[in-house]
Design a protein around this motif. Structure first.
Motif, PDB file in Angstrom:
ATOM      1  N   ASP A  99       0.826  -1.211   0.000  1.00 29.15           N
ATOM      2  CA  ASP A  99       0.000   0.000   0.000  1.00 29.15           C
ATOM      3  C   ASP A  99       0.858   1.258   0.000  1.00 29.15           C
ATOM      4  OD1 ASP A  99      -2.187  -1.615   0.008  1.00 29.15           O
ATOM      5  OD2 ASP A  99      -2.755  -1.230   2.101  1.00 29.15           O
ATOM      6  N   ASN A 100       1.933   1.263   0.774  1.00 32.42           N
ATOM      7  CA  ASN A 100       2.798   2.447   0.870  1.00 32.42           C
ATOM      8  C   ASN A 100       3.495   2.746  -0.453  1.00 32.42           C
ATOM      9  OD1 ASN A 100       2.177   3.005   3.517  1.00 32.42           O
ATOM     10  ND2 ASN A 100       3.928   1.867   4.360  1.00 32.42           N
ATOM     11  N   LYS A 101       4.000   1.692  -1.119  1.00 24.59           N
ATOM     12  CA  LYS A 101       4.680   1.881  -2.399  1.00 24.59           C
ATOM     13  C   LYS A 101       3.700   2.379  -3.458  1.00 24.59           C
ATOM     14  CE  LYS A 101       8.187   1.406  -5.275  1.00 24.59           C
ATOM     15  NZ  LYS A 101       9.377   2.275  -5.188  1.00 24.59           N
ATOM     16  N   PHE A 102       2.514   1.812  -3.458  1.00 23.64           N
ATOM     17  CA  PHE A 102       1.498   2.251  -4.420  1.00 23.64           C
ATOM     18  C   PHE A 102       1.136   3.713  -4.177  1.00 23.64           C
ATOM     19  CE2 PHE A 102      -3.092   2.757  -5.404  1.00 23.64           C
ATOM     20  CZ  PHE A 102      -3.000   2.667  -6.786  1.00 23.64           C
ATOM     21  N   TYR A 103       0.966   4.081  -2.910  1.00 25.23           N
ATOM     22  CA  TYR A 103       0.601   5.458  -2.586  1.00 25.23           C
ATOM     23  C   TYR A 103       1.684   6.432  -3.045  1.00 25.23           C
ATOM     24  CZ  TYR A 103      -0.706   9.567   0.127  1.00 25.23           C
ATOM     25  OH  TYR A 103      -1.044  10.848   0.504  1.00 25.23           O
ATOM     26  N   HIS A 104       2.961   6.033  -2.891  1.00 26.45           N
ATOM     27  CA  HIS A 104       4.068   6.895  -3.311  1.00 26.45           C
ATOM     28  C   HIS A 104       4.034   7.132  -4.831  1.00 26.45           C
ATOM     29  CE1 HIS A 104       8.053   8.696  -3.448  1.00 26.45           C
ATOM     30  NE2 HIS A 104       8.423   7.803  -4.348  1.00 26.45           N
ATOM     31  N   LEU A 105       3.831   6.072  -5.610  1.00 29.90           N
ATOM     32  CA  LEU A 105       3.750   6.215  -7.067  1.00 29.90           C
ATOM     33  C   LEU A 105       2.510   6.998  -7.476  1.00 29.90           C
ATOM     34  CD1 LEU A 105       4.867   2.619  -8.124  1.00 29.90           C
ATOM     35  CD2 LEU A 105       6.204   4.725  -8.222  1.00 29.90           C
ATOM     36  N   TYR A 106       1.455   6.807  -6.751  1.00 30.16           N
ATOM     37  CA  TYR A 106       0.200   7.519  -6.996  1.00 30.16           C
ATOM     38  C   TYR A 106       0.402   9.024  -6.804  1.00 30.16           C
ATOM     39  CZ  TYR A 106      -4.815   8.536  -6.212  1.00 30.16           C
ATOM     40  OH  TYR A 106      -6.099   9.033  -6.258  1.00 30.16           O
ATOM     41  N   GLN A 107       1.109   9.390  -5.734  1.00 31.29           N
ATOM     42  CA  GLN A 107       1.367  10.801  -5.463  1.00 31.29           C
ATOM     43  C   GLN A 107       2.163  11.451  -6.593  1.00 31.29           C
ATOM     44  OE1 GLN A 107      -0.836  11.809  -3.141  1.00 31.29           O
ATOM     45  NE2 GLN A 107       0.734  12.890  -1.992  1.00 31.29           N
ATOM     46  N   ARG A 108       3.105  10.713  -7.163  1.00 33.15           N
ATOM     47  CA  ARG A 108       3.896  11.251  -8.270  1.00 33.15           C
ATOM     48  C   ARG A 108       3.027  11.547  -9.482  1.00 33.15           C
ATOM     49  NH1 ARG A 108       8.725   7.047  -8.769  1.00 33.15           N
ATOM     50  NH2 ARG A 108       8.770   7.959 -10.870  1.00 33.15           N
ATOM     51  N   GLN A 109       2.034  10.715  -9.742  1.00 38.69           N
ATOM     52  CA  GLN A 109       1.109  10.954 -10.854  1.00 38.69           C
ATOM     53  C   GLN A 109       0.305  12.225 -10.618  1.00 38.69           C
ATOM     54  OE1 GLN A 109       0.879   9.251 -13.727  1.00 38.69           O
ATOM     55  NE2 GLN A 109       2.585   7.960 -13.058  1.00 38.69           N
ATOM     56  N   ILE A 110      -0.132  12.405  -9.384  1.00 40.98           N
ATOM     57  CA  ILE A 110      -0.926  13.592  -9.037  1.00 40.98           C
ATOM     58  C   ILE A 110      -0.103  14.871  -9.239  1.00 40.98           C
ATOM     59  CG2 ILE A 110      -2.078  14.804  -7.142  1.00 40.98           C
ATOM     60  CD1 ILE A 110      -2.833  12.041  -6.027  1.00 40.98           C
ATOM     61  N   ALA A 111       1.173  14.814  -8.858  1.00 36.16           N
ATOM     62  CA  ALA A 111       2.038  15.996  -8.934  1.00 36.16           C
ATOM     63  C   ALA A 111       2.271  16.460 -10.364  1.00 36.16           C
ATOM     64  CB  ALA A 111       3.374  15.704  -8.257  1.00 36.16           C
ATOM     65  N   ARG A 112       2.050  15.586 -11.345  1.00 32.12           N
ATOM     66  CA  ARG A 112       2.287  15.950 -12.741  1.00 32.12           C
ATOM     67  C   ARG A 112       1.195  16.835 -13.326  1.00 32.12           C
ATOM     68  NH1 ARG A 112       4.202  10.041 -15.136  1.00 32.12           N
ATOM     69  NH2 ARG A 112       6.155   9.898 -13.970  1.00 32.12           N
ATOM     70  N   ALA A 113       0.047  16.871 -12.677  1.00 33.10           N
ATOM     71  CA  ALA A 113      -1.064  17.660 -13.217  1.00 33.10           C
ATOM     72  C   ALA A 113      -0.711  19.147 -13.210  1.00 33.10           C
ATOM     73  CB  ALA A 113      -2.326  17.416 -12.395  1.00 33.10           C
ATOM     74  N   SER A 114      -0.963  19.806 -14.321  1.00 32.78           N
ATOM     75  CA  SER A 114      -0.646  21.230 -14.419  1.00 32.78           C
ATOM     76  C   SER A 114      -1.541  21.878 -15.456  1.00 32.78           C
ATOM     77  CB  SER A 114       0.826  21.438 -14.800  1.00 32.78           C
ATOM     78  OG  SER A 114       1.074  20.883 -16.076  1.00 32.78           O
ATOM     79  N   ALA A 115      -1.532  23.203 -15.483  1.00 35.45           N
ATOM     80  CA  ALA A 115      -2.315  23.945 -16.465  1.00 35.45           C
ATOM     81  C   ALA A 115      -1.591  23.964 -17.797  1.00 35.45           C
ATOM     82  CB  ALA A 115      -2.551  25.375 -15.974  1.00 35.45           C
ATOM     83  N   GLY A 116      -2.303  23.651 -18.878  1.00 35.77           N
ATOM     84  CA  GLY A 116      -1.685  23.641 -20.192  1.00 35.77           C
ATOM     85  C   GLY A 116      -1.554  25.020 -20.804  1.00 35.77           C
ATOM     86  N   ASN A 117      -2.266  25.989 -20.278  1.00 38.31           N
ATOM     87  CA  ASN A 117      -2.245  27.327 -20.843  1.00 38.31           C
ATOM     88  C   ASN A 117      -0.974  28.067 -20.454  1.00 38.31           C
ATOM     89  OD1 ASN A 117      -3.171  29.712 -22.082  1.00 38.31           O
ATOM     90  ND2 ASN A 117      -3.976  30.452 -20.143  1.00 38.31           N
ATOM     91  N   ARG A 118      -0.311  28.641 -21.459  1.00 45.08           N
ATOM     92  CA  ARG A 118       0.896  29.415 -21.196  1.00 45.08           C
ATOM     93  C   ARG A 118       0.542  30.870 -20.930  1.00 45.08           C
ATOM     94  NH1 ARG A 118       4.701  28.822 -26.102  1.00 45.08           N
ATOM     95  NH2 ARG A 118       2.738  28.926 -27.229  1.00 45.08           N
ATOM     96  N   GLY A 119       1.340  31.512 -20.135  1.00 46.78           N
ATOM     97  CA  GLY A 119       1.152  32.928 -19.869  1.00 46.78           C
ATOM     98  C   GLY A 119       2.234  33.407 -18.917  1.00 46.78           C
ATOM     99  N   GLY A 120       2.618  34.671 -19.051  1.00 41.58           N
ATOM    100  CA  GLY A 120       3.658  35.227 -18.202  1.00 41.58           C
ATOM    101  C   GLY A 120       3.094  35.998 -17.025  1.00 41.58           C
ATOM    102  N   LYS A 121       3.997  36.472 -16.169  1.00 44.16           N
ATOM    103  CA  LYS A 121       3.560  37.178 -14.962  1.00 44.16           C
ATOM    104  C   LYS A 121       2.864  38.498 -15.282  1.00 44.16           C
ATOM    105  CE  LYS A 121       8.073  39.391 -14.236  1.00 44.16           C
ATOM    106  NZ  LYS A 121       9.209  39.571 -13.302  1.00 44.16           N
ATOM    107  N   ASP A 122       3.106  39.045 -16.477  1.00 37.51           N
ATOM    108  CA  ASP A 122       2.415  40.266 -16.864  1.00 37.51           C
ATOM    109  C   ASP A 122       1.006  39.985 -17.384  1.00 37.51           C
ATOM    110  OD1 ASP A 122       4.644  41.788 -16.256  1.00 37.51           O
ATOM    111  OD2 ASP A 122       5.458  41.661 -18.289  1.00 37.51           O
ATOM    112  N   ASP A 123       0.731  38.717 -17.672  1.00 36.12           N
ATOM    113  CA  ASP A 123      -0.566  38.343 -18.236  1.00 36.12           C
ATOM    114  C   ASP A 123      -1.534  37.816 -17.191  1.00 36.12           C
ATOM    115  OD1 ASP A 123       0.427  38.786 -20.917  1.00 36.12           O
ATOM    116  OD2 ASP A 123       1.496  36.881 -20.721  1.00 36.12           O
ATOM    117  N   ILE A 124      -1.025  37.000 -16.273  1.00 33.04           N
ATOM    118  CA  ILE A 124      -1.884  36.304 -15.318  1.00 33.04           C
ATOM    119  C   ILE A 124      -1.265  36.318 -13.930  1.00 33.04           C
ATOM    120  CG2 ILE A 124      -3.161  34.743 -16.835  1.00 33.04           C
ATOM    121  CD1 ILE A 124      -0.926  32.791 -16.683  1.00 33.04           C
TER     122      ILE A 124
END
Length: 423
Positions: free
Chosen positions: A314-339
């Motif tokens: 369970d612990n090993k699975f949870y660790h790999l699971y957390q890594r998958q979650i951390a990959r989620a990000s916004a696909g939209n690009r923008g700079g600090k002057d935009d957003i």
């Protein structure tokens, strides 16, 4: 053999006729064609190049928004110039834009009435021969024959599929029929003789609105267009039929039944040595709205990822699971002057009790938003839901939407969360 020579003669004659017709059209329309240049004021050098064409006797020139986008957002840094067929150059004023359809109107100073392109009063028919004009790779104006193939399928905002070589620098140039009337505007290419045009009726609307209305601040105009378009898009998504579909025969995810959202699937079911069985369904809107070279909006990205452990603790699975979650990000690009920076809220979500509690998912949910600085009321939204109720099984549901109102973001999120469950 005779038939072969007859066919060769017909093909040669057809090609010769098309070439002659293209040359005649080019000769007639060249005085109303322009190269449009964006000039960086500090360096005095060009920043971007496109094409444009005059659509009124008093000097209104149509082009693509993306050709002059840097000026639209930073007029203090740039100026817009035209270059005509005789080598004359002068500055022009930006007077109106349609950021959703990638169109812009600039105005040159004229002393007398000038020749201009006529806009067609009807759409072309499939298979009709058309002629694209523009300035590819800064090599001078050319004309390219091609074929009208109807509207691009699975598109939210209409684009014409054009079989012809639209190259860099031709952006903003006109596409005319054999009567020399504009039926489209060059906007993009996919290579291999596949181009895309803005339908001419979008330009007709922009030009008519410009003639009817008092001058408008360009950023206010863009903001109103972005707000209206996101409302149209989100209404179409939220009010459509959401079909329930299986993922790895273990979970159910929503398939939004609209033609402009396209989905793909993948898994590692063929990898016998994989520590985790993974099945993925990804859906997205295959288009976006160009605001600047580093800032796009209007995108929709959705992903569902099912994971099941194979001989893991369970612990090993949870660790790999957390890594998958951390990959989620916004696909939209923008700079600090935009957003702005993302502001996030996380919570444990337990759905309201239903008749079949075995299907309910207990989620660790994260909801993030960031605001558009130049366009008040618009936000990028990121949502991630990660199941926490099964030790060696997990479902991650994730979406990002660029440029939406708070009201639409909340409505979409609520429907999205309700549509995900165990099978």
């Amino acid at each position: 053999m005779k038939a072969f020579f007859t066919l060769v003669f017909i093909l040669f004659s057809s090609t010769t006729f098309a070439t002659e017709q293209a040359e005649e059209i080019f000769a007639q329309l060249t005085p109303s064609l322009y190269q449009i240049k964006l000039i960086d004021k500090a360096s005095g050098e060009k920043s971007s190049i496109g094409s444009g064409f005059q659509i009124s006797a008093d000097g209104i020139i149509a082009t693509n928004y993306h050709v002059i986008s840097s000026y639209a957002r930073h007029p203090e840094k740039y100026r817009i110039e035209y270059l005509d067929h005789q080598g004359n150059m002068a500055e022009v004023d930006l007077v109106s834009v349609d950021v959703i359809n990638d169109l812009a109107l600039v105005k040159r100073q004229v002393n007398n009435e000038m020749p201009y392109f006529k806009l067609s009063d009807k759409k072309p028919i499939k298979g009709e021969k058309l002629f694209a004009l523009g300035n590819p790779h800064d090599l001078g104006m050319i004309v390219v024959p091609g074929t009208y193939n109807g509207l691009k399928k699975e598109s939210f905002n209409e684009r014409i599929h054009f079989t012809g070589s639209i190259n860099s620098g031709m952006s903003g140039g006109p596409v005319v029929n054999k009567l020399e009337k504009v039926v489209g505007i060059n906007v993009a290419t996919s290579g291999n003789q596949i181009g895309f045009l803005v339908p001419h009726d979008k330009l007709v609307t922009l030009f008519n609105d410009y003639n009817k209305k008092a001058p408008t601040d360009i950023k206010q105009q863009m903001s109103a267009q972005l707000m209206a378009n996101q409302d149209k898009l989100m209404s179409a998504l939220i009010n459509s039929n959401w079909q329930s579909k299986e993922l790895a025969s273990k979970a159910l995810f929503p398939l939004i039944d609209v033609p402009f959202i396209r989905c793909w699937g993948d898994s590692n079911a063929d990898k016998k040595d994989a520590l985790i069985l993974a099945a993925i369904a990804s859906c997205s809107l295959d288009e976006n709205t160009y605001l600047s070279s580093h800032f796009f909006t209007g995108s929709v990205e959705i992903e569902f990822r099912y994971m099941q452990a194979k001989n893991l603790s369970d612990n090993k699975f949870y660790h790999l699971y957390q890594r998958q979650i951390a990959r989620a990000s916004a696909g939209n690009r923008g700079g600090k002057d935009d957003i702005s920076e993302f502001q996030c809220h996380d919570d444990l979500i337990k759905p309201a009790s239903t008749a079949n509690t075995s299907k309910e998912i207990n989620n660790k949910s994260i909801f993030c938003t960031r605001a558009y600085k130049d366009f008040p009321g618009l936000f990028d939204v990121l949502y991630l839901g990660a199941s926490i109720d099964r030790n060696q099984q997990a479902l991650v549901s994730h979406f990002t939407i660029a440029g939406v109102s708070q009201e639409n973001a909340m409505a979409f999120t609520a429907k999205f969360m309700e549509a995900v469950s165990w099978k």
